[in-house]
Design a protein around this motif. Structure first.
Motif, PDB file in Angstrom:
ATOM      1  N   ALA A  97       7.013  16.576  -5.036  1.00  0.00           N
ATOM      2  CA  ALA A  97       8.052  15.753  -5.619  1.00  0.00           C
ATOM      3  C   ALA A  97       8.724  14.910  -4.548  1.00  0.00           C
ATOM      4  O   ALA A  97       8.860  15.330  -3.398  1.00  0.00           O
ATOM      5  CB  ALA A  97       9.077  16.648  -6.305  1.00  0.00           C
ATOM      6  N   ASP A  98       9.162  13.706  -4.944  1.00  0.00           N
ATOM      7  CA  ASP A  98       9.862  12.830  -4.008  1.00  0.00           C
ATOM      8  C   ASP A  98      11.269  13.319  -3.724  1.00  0.00           C
ATOM      9  O   ASP A  98      11.812  13.065  -2.657  1.00  0.00           O
ATOM     10  CB  ASP A  98       9.903  11.416  -4.582  1.00  0.00           C
ATOM     11  N   VAL A  99      11.891  13.966  -4.723  1.00  0.00           N
ATOM     12  CA  VAL A  99      13.233  14.521  -4.576  1.00  0.00           C
ATOM     13  C   VAL A  99      13.118  16.013  -4.868  1.00  0.00           C
ATOM     14  O   VAL A  99      12.800  16.395  -5.993  1.00  0.00           O
ATOM     15  CB  VAL A  99      14.236  13.849  -5.526  1.00  0.00           C
ATOM     16  N   THR A 100      13.358  16.824  -3.860  1.00  0.00           N
ATOM     17  CA  THR A 100      13.148  18.263  -3.953  1.00  0.00           C
ATOM     18  C   THR A 100      14.463  19.010  -3.870  1.00  0.00           C
ATOM     19  O   THR A 100      15.246  18.776  -2.940  1.00  0.00           O
ATOM     20  CB  THR A 100      12.220  18.740  -2.832  1.00  0.00           C
ATOM     21  N   GLN A 101      14.676  19.902  -4.829  1.00  0.00           N
ATOM     22  CA  GLN A 101      15.901  20.700  -4.846  1.00  0.00           C
ATOM     23  C   GLN A 101      15.543  22.167  -4.649  1.00  0.00           C
ATOM     24  O   GLN A 101      14.572  22.664  -5.216  1.00  0.00           O
ATOM     25  CB  GLN A 101      16.635  20.543  -6.174  1.00  0.00           C
ATOM     26  N   THR A 102      16.366  22.852  -3.856  1.00  0.00           N
ATOM     27  CA  THR A 102      16.224  24.301  -3.684  1.00  0.00           C
ATOM     28  C   THR A 102      17.591  24.954  -3.689  1.00  0.00           C
ATOM     29  O   THR A 102      18.568  24.375  -3.166  1.00  0.00           O
ATOM     30  CB  THR A 102      15.514  24.645  -2.365  1.00  0.00           C
ATOM     31  N   PRO A 103      17.717  26.148  -4.306  1.00  0.00           N
ATOM     32  CA  PRO A 103      16.706  26.810  -5.118  1.00  0.00           C
ATOM     33  C   PRO A 103      16.605  26.180  -6.498  1.00  0.00           C
ATOM     34  O   PRO A 103      17.475  25.410  -6.900  1.00  0.00           O
ATOM     35  CB  PRO A 103      17.260  28.236  -5.205  1.00  0.00           C
ATOM     36  N   GLU A 145      20.477  22.689  -2.019  1.00  0.00           N
ATOM     37  CA  GLU A 145      19.970  21.712  -1.069  1.00  0.00           C
ATOM     38  C   GLU A 145      19.084  20.678  -1.762  1.00  0.00           C
ATOM     39  O   GLU A 145      18.398  20.973  -2.733  1.00  0.00           O
ATOM     40  CB  GLU A 145      19.208  22.417   0.047  1.00  0.00           C
ATOM     41  N   CYS A 146      19.115  19.493  -1.207  1.00  0.00           N
ATOM     42  CA  CYS A 146      18.327  18.397  -1.743  1.00  0.00           C
ATOM     43  C   CYS A 146      17.708  17.634  -0.580  1.00  0.00           C
ATOM     44  O   CYS A 146      18.417  17.271   0.373  1.00  0.00           O
ATOM     45  CB  CYS A 146      19.202  17.468  -2.567  1.00  0.00           C
ATOM     46  N   SER A 147      16.428  17.375  -0.665  1.00  0.00           N
ATOM     47  CA  SER A 147      15.772  16.542   0.334  1.00  0.00           C
ATOM     48  C   SER A 147      14.901  15.520  -0.387  1.00  0.00           C
ATOM     49  O   SER A 147      14.380  15.778  -1.472  1.00  0.00           O
ATOM     50  CB  SER A 147      14.934  17.385   1.295  1.00  0.00           C
ATOM     51  N   GLN A 148      14.756  14.355   0.240  1.00  0.00           N
ATOM     52  CA  GLN A 148      13.998  13.289  -0.418  1.00  0.00           C
ATOM     53  C   GLN A 148      13.080  12.584   0.579  1.00  0.00           C
ATOM     54  O   GLN A 148      13.389  12.475   1.770  1.00  0.00           O
ATOM     55  CB  GLN A 148      14.948  12.274  -1.072  1.00  0.00           C
ATOM     56  N   THR A 149      11.953  12.161   0.059  1.00  0.00           N
ATOM     57  CA  THR A 149      10.970  11.449   0.870  1.00  0.00           C
ATOM     58  C   THR A 149      10.842   9.992   0.438  1.00  0.00           C
ATOM     59  O   THR A 149       9.888   9.310   0.810  1.00  0.00           O
ATOM     60  CB  THR A 149       9.594  12.132   0.778  1.00  0.00           C
ATOM     61  N   LYS A 150      11.795   9.521  -0.360  1.00  0.00           N
ATOM     62  CA  LYS A 150      11.722   8.158  -0.875  1.00  0.00           C
ATOM     63  C   LYS A 150      12.285   7.133   0.113  1.00  0.00           C
ATOM     64  O   LYS A 150      12.137   5.934  -0.109  1.00  0.00           O
ATOM     65  CB  LYS A 150      12.457   8.059  -2.210  1.00  0.00           C
ATOM     66  N   GLY A 151      12.974   7.600   1.138  1.00  0.00           N
ATOM     67  CA  GLY A 151      13.553   6.664   2.091  1.00  0.00           C
ATOM     68  C   GLY A 151      14.790   5.955   1.578  1.00  0.00           C
ATOM     69  O   GLY A 151      15.204   4.934   2.133  1.00  0.00           O
ATOM     70  N   HIS A 152      15.395   6.496   0.519  1.00  0.00           N
ATOM     71  CA  HIS A 152      16.585   5.869  -0.056  1.00  0.00           C
ATOM     72  C   HIS A 152      17.828   6.222   0.736  1.00  0.00           C
ATOM     73  O   HIS A 152      17.966   7.326   1.258  1.00  0.00           O
ATOM     74  CB  HIS A 152      16.755   6.315  -1.512  1.00  0.00           C
ATOM     75  N   ASP A 153      18.764   5.264   0.780  1.00  0.00           N
ATOM     76  CA  ASP A 153      20.025   5.511   1.481  1.00  0.00           C
ATOM     77  C   ASP A 153      21.012   6.293   0.630  1.00  0.00           C
ATOM     78  O   ASP A 153      21.811   7.059   1.125  1.00  0.00           O
ATOM     79  CB  ASP A 153      20.673   4.188   1.869  1.00  0.00           C
ATOM     80  N   ALA A 162      20.044  13.206  -7.043  1.00  0.00           N
ATOM     81  CA  ALA A 162      19.382  11.939  -7.361  1.00  0.00           C
ATOM     82  C   ALA A 162      19.498  11.003  -6.170  1.00  0.00           C
ATOM     83  O   ALA A 162      20.389  11.151  -5.323  1.00  0.00           O
ATOM     84  CB  ALA A 162      19.987  11.300  -8.607  1.00  0.00           C
ATOM     85  N   THR A 163      18.608  10.037  -6.113  1.00  0.00           N
ATOM     86  CA  THR A 163      18.647   9.017  -5.061  1.00  0.00           C
ATOM     87  C   THR A 163      18.525   7.639  -5.679  1.00  0.00           C
ATOM     88  O   THR A 163      18.069   7.486  -6.817  1.00  0.00           O
ATOM     89  CB  THR A 163      17.504   9.197  -4.051  1.00  0.00           C
ATOM     90  N   SER A 164      18.958   6.652  -4.922  1.00  0.00           N
ATOM     91  CA  SER A 164      18.723   5.273  -5.338  1.00  0.00           C
ATOM     92  C   SER A 164      18.662   4.393  -4.101  1.00  0.00           C
ATOM     93  O   SER A 164      19.158   4.750  -3.036  1.00  0.00           O
ATOM     94  CB  SER A 164      19.800   4.770  -6.305  1.00  0.00           C
ATOM     95  N   VAL A 165      18.083   3.243  -4.280  1.00  0.00           N
ATOM     96  CA  VAL A 165      17.930   2.297  -3.185  1.00  0.00           C
ATOM     97  C   VAL A 165      18.912   1.156  -3.384  1.00  0.00           C
ATOM     98  O   VAL A 165      19.245   0.787  -4.510  1.00  0.00           O
ATOM     99  CB  VAL A 165      16.486   1.751  -3.137  1.00  0.00           C
TER     100      VAL A 165
END
Lengths: 117, 117
Positions: free
Chosen positions: B2-8, B22-30, B92-95
């Motif tokens: 997934a581009d936006v990963t939540q744990t747990p 926790e939340c991590s993202q690989t989309k490169g969004h600010d 969530a993320t956005s650009v």
């Protein structure tokens, strides 16, 4: 402040029936409008959007038209499928005095759609 | 992945405990956001961050805190959990293509279901 009101749910339809989910909003200025869909066990994903009055957003057979005069953004589909069963959220994006969006969305309460074969 | 990963994805805890989502993202969004989903209430914004040094309260920030450790990571903490914080939490993320502009489209993680007993 901004607000979004969706029709009461849940909605239950037979396959190939016509779908309408009503959405009205209250906002200052001219917000962008969105429909998001949440399939079981998943996060939300954008279904369609419209950024100015009279724009029509469309995707996967779903349509919605930005109606400024009635402050509405109703979601429609001519023939629903079982795979359309999900929760649908109407949302608006706050617009500041300079006419740009901060990207914060205000969501309606969601409408559960169940489609039977 | 997934581009936006939540744990747990799921967590059961007791009143008074400290919890971190926790939340991590690989989309490169600010831009990153934390929303809370409750049945019949839609999604409500808890905190949002437009970059590592820019963190803002949303409509329901009381009882929550956040940390933006890096562009790709945004954590939500409940310092002393209470039962009415039982909910489904979304990152969530956005650009944004200008400093304060976003198309409005959010990209969501799959959610973290928190139960506080």
């Amino acid at each position: 402040g901004n607000s979004v009101t969706q029709m009461e749910g849940p909605v239950t339809l037979s396959e190939e029936a016509f779908l309408t989910i009503n959405c009205t909003y209250t906002a200052t200025g001219y917000p962008s409008l969105f429909w998001y869909v949440q399939y079981p066990g998943e996060g939300l994903q954008l279904l369609l959007k419209a950024t100015k009055a009279d724009d029509k957003g469309s995707n996967k057979g779903f349509e919605a038209t930005y109606r400024k005069e009635t402050t509405s953004f109703h979601l429609e589909k001519g023939s629903v499928q079982v795979s359309d069963s999900a929760v649908y959220f109407c949302a608006l994006s706050e617009i500041n005095a300079g006419g740009t969006s901060y990207g914060k969305l205000t969501f309606g309460q969601g409408t559960i759609l169940t489609v039977h074969p | 992945d997934a581009d936006v990963t939540q744990t747990p994805r799921n967590r059961i805890t007791k009143t008074g405990k400290r919890i971190m989502l926790e939340c991590s993202q690989t989309k490169g969004h600010d831009r990153m956001y934390w929303y809370r989903q409750d049945p019949g209430l839609g999604l409500r914004l808890i905190y949002y961050s437009f970059d590592v040094k820019d963190i803002n309260k949303g409509e329901i920030s009381d009882g929550y805190s956040v940390s933006r450790q890096a562009q790709a990571k945004f954590s939500l903490s409940l310092e002393s959990a209470i039962p009415n914080q039982t909910a489904l939490y979304f990152c969530a993320t956005s650009v944004g293509d200008r400093q304060y502009y976003s198309t409005g489209e959010l990209f969501f993680g799959e959610g973290s279901r928190l139960t506080v007993l």
